[in-house]
Scaffold this active site. Structure first.
Site, PDB file in Angstrom:
ATOM      1  N   CYS A 163      82.961  15.610  63.073  1.00 17.62           N
ATOM      2  CA  CYS A 163      82.405  14.760  64.482  1.00 17.62           C
ATOM      3  C   CYS A 163      80.880  15.825  65.134  1.00 17.62           C
ATOM      4  O   CYS A 163      80.358  15.297  65.489  1.00 17.62           O
ATOM      5  CB  CYS A 163      83.321  15.639  65.772  1.00 17.62           C
ATOM      6  N   LYS A 220      78.086  12.828  65.434  1.00 19.74           N
ATOM      7  CA  LYS A 220      78.104  12.258  67.260  1.00 19.74           C
ATOM      8  C   LYS A 220      77.037  12.299  67.217  1.00 19.74           C
ATOM      9  O   LYS A 220      76.482  13.372  67.399  1.00 19.74           O
ATOM     10  CB  LYS A 220      79.213  13.214  68.034  1.00 19.74           C
TER      11      LYS A 220
END
Length: 353
Positions: A22, A25
């Site tokens: 993540c 992102k």
């Protein structure tokens, strides 16, 4: 669970990607700019949750009894074991359905692989890892789509359902609510240390265990009328996803730094400088909305902005229910769950004490 490959990976899978998990992102400020001219979902009466508050998934009301939850999530590898990469990516994608209070139904695979750089056997292991987590969640990977890509990418599009009254948004916290975090922070810091080959084996096992633990408790929390809001903590860190809750709910949040649950080595590794680039981007994106103690050291601030891959749930519940809800979460196997703060009336912001 499916067996992992007997042969060791001949090279570092993470070497094929410029980022991982993540931490890939887009920064929150960039995402807000990109979505600023998107049409609102208001003309669609059955669209209960769209893009307006940066919630975890879209929700469409099919009828009086059933809502459809739709989400997708994918990223590049943050570990070198292809089977574990598949497991982590699948756990992370399915989490969005749980965060809405729903139950997953099925998934579709999203696969981008650099042809000629990865052996087909390695790609199969990624798919096996994802399928093993889907099976643990009780759903099939029923299809998908694949492309030739310059970096390895894997994830899932996931469909789930819920009753309308069990949907839990990130924008429905109430003044006075107590905040609970279900998983420990520090995954991004661990991944930064891993890339530099500075992560001890026990810490690696702890990281994998956290990232592959399904957030299935969210389905149960959605049935509790005293749980008002839920979101999962991923790439924007606890501050970023807390701010989404604060802004969506029109409230100020107070977070106690010392109360935050941490992975065992997260503090020591942060003090040693193992911090992701995403942590810096996160702070640059939303730091103006956060008030920190003047004496807070930088390493502790990095824990607050640390991008979590397949992180825990941030739960806002009525204060009289907080102890009971926390005990329920811990009894379900989230041993490091903790009360970390509260919501109050005020300009949307976060104050760290």
């Amino acid at each position: 669970m499916l067996d992992k490959p007997a042969e060791p990976t001949p090279f570092r899978l993470t070497s094929l990607a410029h980022g991982g998990g993540c931490g890939c992102k887009l920064a929150p400020s960039v995402l807000r700019e990109l979505l600023s001219e998107q049409p609102p979902g208001s003309p669609f009466e059955r669209l209960l949750v769209g893009t307006e508050t940066g919630d975890d998934a879209a929700v469409w009301q099919l009828d009086d009894e059933t809502c459809l939850i739709a989400t997708t999530d994918f990223f590049m590898p943050m570990v070198d074991d292809p089977f574990e990469f598949g497991r982590i990516a699948a756990t992370n994608a399915i989490s969005d359905v749980y965060a809405m209070g729903g139950k997953p139904l099925l998934a579709l695979a999203i696969l981008g692989m650099p042809l000629g750089k990865l052996e087909p056997a390695m790609v199969r292991e990624i798919l096996k890892g994802g399928a093993s987590i889907a099976a643990e969640a009780g759903i099939p990977v029923a299809g998908g789509h694949s492309i030739d890509a310059p970096e390895p990418i894997y994830g899932l599009a996931v469909i789930g359902t819920a009753k309308p009254e069990t949907i839990r948004k990130n924008s429905t916290a109430e003044a006075g609510d107590v905040l609970i975090l279900t998983k420990a922070l520090g995954v991004g810091i661990y991944s930064a240390a891993f890339k530099k080959e500075a992560l001890p084996p026990p810490a690696y096992a702890e990281m994998i265990g956290s990232m592959t633990k399904l957030n299935r408790i969210g389905t149960e929390l959605g049935k509790d009328a005293q749980v008002h809001a839920v979101t999962d903590v991923t790439g924007f860190g606890i501050l970023g996803h807390g701010l989404e809750m604060a802004r969506g709910s029109g409230l100020a949040l107070e977070i106690e730094a010392e109360a935050l649950p941490l992975l065992d080595e997260a503090g020591a590794l942060a003090r040693a400088g193992h911090v992701t680039g995403a942590s810096h981007r996160n702070w640059a994106s939303y730091g103006e909305a956060v008030r920190l103690p003047t004496d807070l050291p930088d390493w502790r601030r990095h824990l607050l902005t640390d991008p979590q891959t397949s992180g825990g749930l941030l739960v806002a519940c009525a204060p009289e229910a907080a102890t009971r809800v926390l005990q329920q979460i811990r009894a379900a196997g989230y041993d490091k769950a903790a009360i970390i703060g509260r919501a109050r009336a005020g300009e949307p912001s976060i104050t760290v004490a």
